[in-house]
Design an enzyme around this catalytic site. Structure first.
Site, PDB file in Angstrom:
ATOM      1  N   ARG A  87      -2.827   5.821  -9.298  1.00 51.16           N
ATOM      2  CA  ARG A  87      -3.078   4.789  -8.284  1.00 51.16           C
ATOM      3  C   ARG A  87      -4.397   4.074  -8.542  1.00 51.16           C
ATOM      4  NH1 ARG A  87      -4.333   6.080  -3.016  1.00 51.16           N
ATOM      5  NH2 ARG A  87      -3.677   4.101  -2.150  1.00 51.16           N
ATOM      6  N   GLU A 138       0.872  -1.178   0.000  1.00 52.28           N
ATOM      7  CA  GLU A 138       0.000   0.000   0.000  1.00 52.28           C
ATOM      8  C   GLU A 138       0.907   1.225   0.000  1.00 52.28           C
ATOM      9  OE1 GLU A 138      -2.757   2.504  -0.257  1.00 52.28           O
ATOM     10  OE2 GLU A 138      -1.652   2.728   1.610  1.00 52.28           O
ATOM     11  N   SER A 139       0.891   1.976  -1.096  1.00 51.71           N
ATOM     12  CA  SER A 139       1.904   3.018  -1.302  1.00 51.71           C
ATOM     13  C   SER A 139       1.838   4.137  -0.267  1.00 51.71           C
ATOM     14  CB  SER A 139       1.798   3.598  -2.718  1.00 51.71           C
ATOM     15  OG  SER A 139       0.516   4.150  -2.940  1.00 51.71           O
ATOM     16  N   ARG A 154      -5.141  -4.272  -7.686  1.00 54.58           N
ATOM     17  CA  ARG A 154      -5.322  -2.828  -7.403  1.00 54.58           C
ATOM     18  C   ARG A 154      -4.159  -2.042  -7.998  1.00 54.58           C
ATOM     19  NH1 ARG A 154      -6.170  -1.736  -1.265  1.00 54.58           N
ATOM     20  NH2 ARG A 154      -6.254   0.380  -2.050  1.00 54.58           N
ATOM     21  N   CYS A 164       4.146  -2.703  -8.584  1.00 51.10           N
ATOM     22  CA  CYS A 164       2.850  -2.215  -8.111  1.00 51.10           C
ATOM     23  C   CYS A 164       3.024  -0.974  -7.222  1.00 51.10           C
ATOM     24  CB  CYS A 164       2.065  -3.335  -7.423  1.00 51.10           C
ATOM     25  SG  CYS A 164       0.288  -2.974  -7.285  1.00 51.10           S
ATOM     26  N   GLU A 220       6.424 -11.640  -8.764  1.00 49.35           N
ATOM     27  CA  GLU A 220       6.810 -12.519  -7.650  1.00 49.35           C
ATOM     28  C   GLU A 220       5.708 -13.512  -7.285  1.00 49.35           C
ATOM     29  OE1 GLU A 220       4.595  -9.149  -5.735  1.00 49.35           O
ATOM     30  OE2 GLU A 220       5.965  -9.389  -7.437  1.00 49.35           O
ATOM     31  N   HIS A 257       2.702  -7.979 -10.494  1.00 44.87           N
ATOM     32  CA  HIS A 257       3.420  -8.705  -9.442  1.00 44.87           C
ATOM     33  C   HIS A 257       4.082  -9.974  -9.992  1.00 44.87           C
ATOM     34  CE1 HIS A 257       1.620  -6.619  -5.872  1.00 44.87           C
ATOM     35  NE2 HIS A 257       0.677  -6.350  -6.731  1.00 44.87           N
TER      36      HIS A 257
END
Length: 201
Positions: free
Chosen positions: A110, A50-51, A140, A81, A182, A180
């Protein structure tokens, strides 16, 4: 440098998954929470999460200035992300007090693809990454609305309502994706970053 030491900013987000992917891609991967740990690595991954929370934690853990200095000094950084948002010079739909590292000259939006329920998966062709389209997981996710002259667009969404949106970029030693890697078991993007760190060493 045979085995680059690459840190994952371990304040919040999918840290463990990035550490495993980096290790699989041939790096000595370690979590970074303190300036001394940052000093010991050759490159850094800023993970998804969550930035706005990450922005606050970077200040609490006194990592903002050290990371800014390392980026200015040429340390390779990969942001996925929320990490992409943290590397952008301009963020749309962010909070007024949200501050990132402003390393890549780009404007990102965002939650551009929608909220958590609008998470999706799609193939993305990545320039410089062999082996066909990358199976990208978007949660998101942001997208890139504008890039500066020095920014190379590596990937765009190929089809669907978000077709042609920019989702992977590189500016020199800095790399960012909306998605993502990963979470997929596909190590190609992490290998790309490990090679980038090796080349910078």
């Amino acid at each position: 440098m045979t085995v680059p030491q690459i840190g994952v900013l371990a304040l919040q987000g999918d840290v463990r998954e990035h550490l495993a992917a980096l290790a699989g891609a041939g790096a000595d991967a370690r979590p970074v929470r303190r300036p001394a740990e940052l000093d010991a690595v050759d490159g850094l991954v800023v993970p998804g999460g969550e930035s706005t929370t990450m922005s606050k934690l970077v200040d609490i853990f006194e990592l903002r200035e050290p990371i800014d200095k390392r980026i200015a000094g040429g340390m390779p950084v990969y942001g996925s992300c929320a990490g992409m948002i943290m590397l952008a010079t301009e963020v749309l739909d962010g909070r007024a007090d949200q501050r990132g590292f402003a390393g890549i000259e780009m404007t990102v939006r965002r939650n551009a693809f929608g909220r958590q329920v609008d998470s999706f998966e799609a193939p993305v062709r990545l320039a410089g990454v062999a082996g066909g389209p990358f199976h990208a997981v978007f949660i998101r996710a942001p997208w890139v609305e504008r890039v500066g002259d020095g920014v190379e667009v590596l990937g765009r969404v190929t089809d669907g309502p978000a077709a042609d949106r920019i989702v992977a970029v590189r500016q020199g030693h800095l790399l960012a994706t909306s998605f993502h890697p990963e979470l997929t078991g596909d190590l190609r993007l992490h290998r790309y970053f490990v090679d980038l760190v090796r080349a910078a060493g």
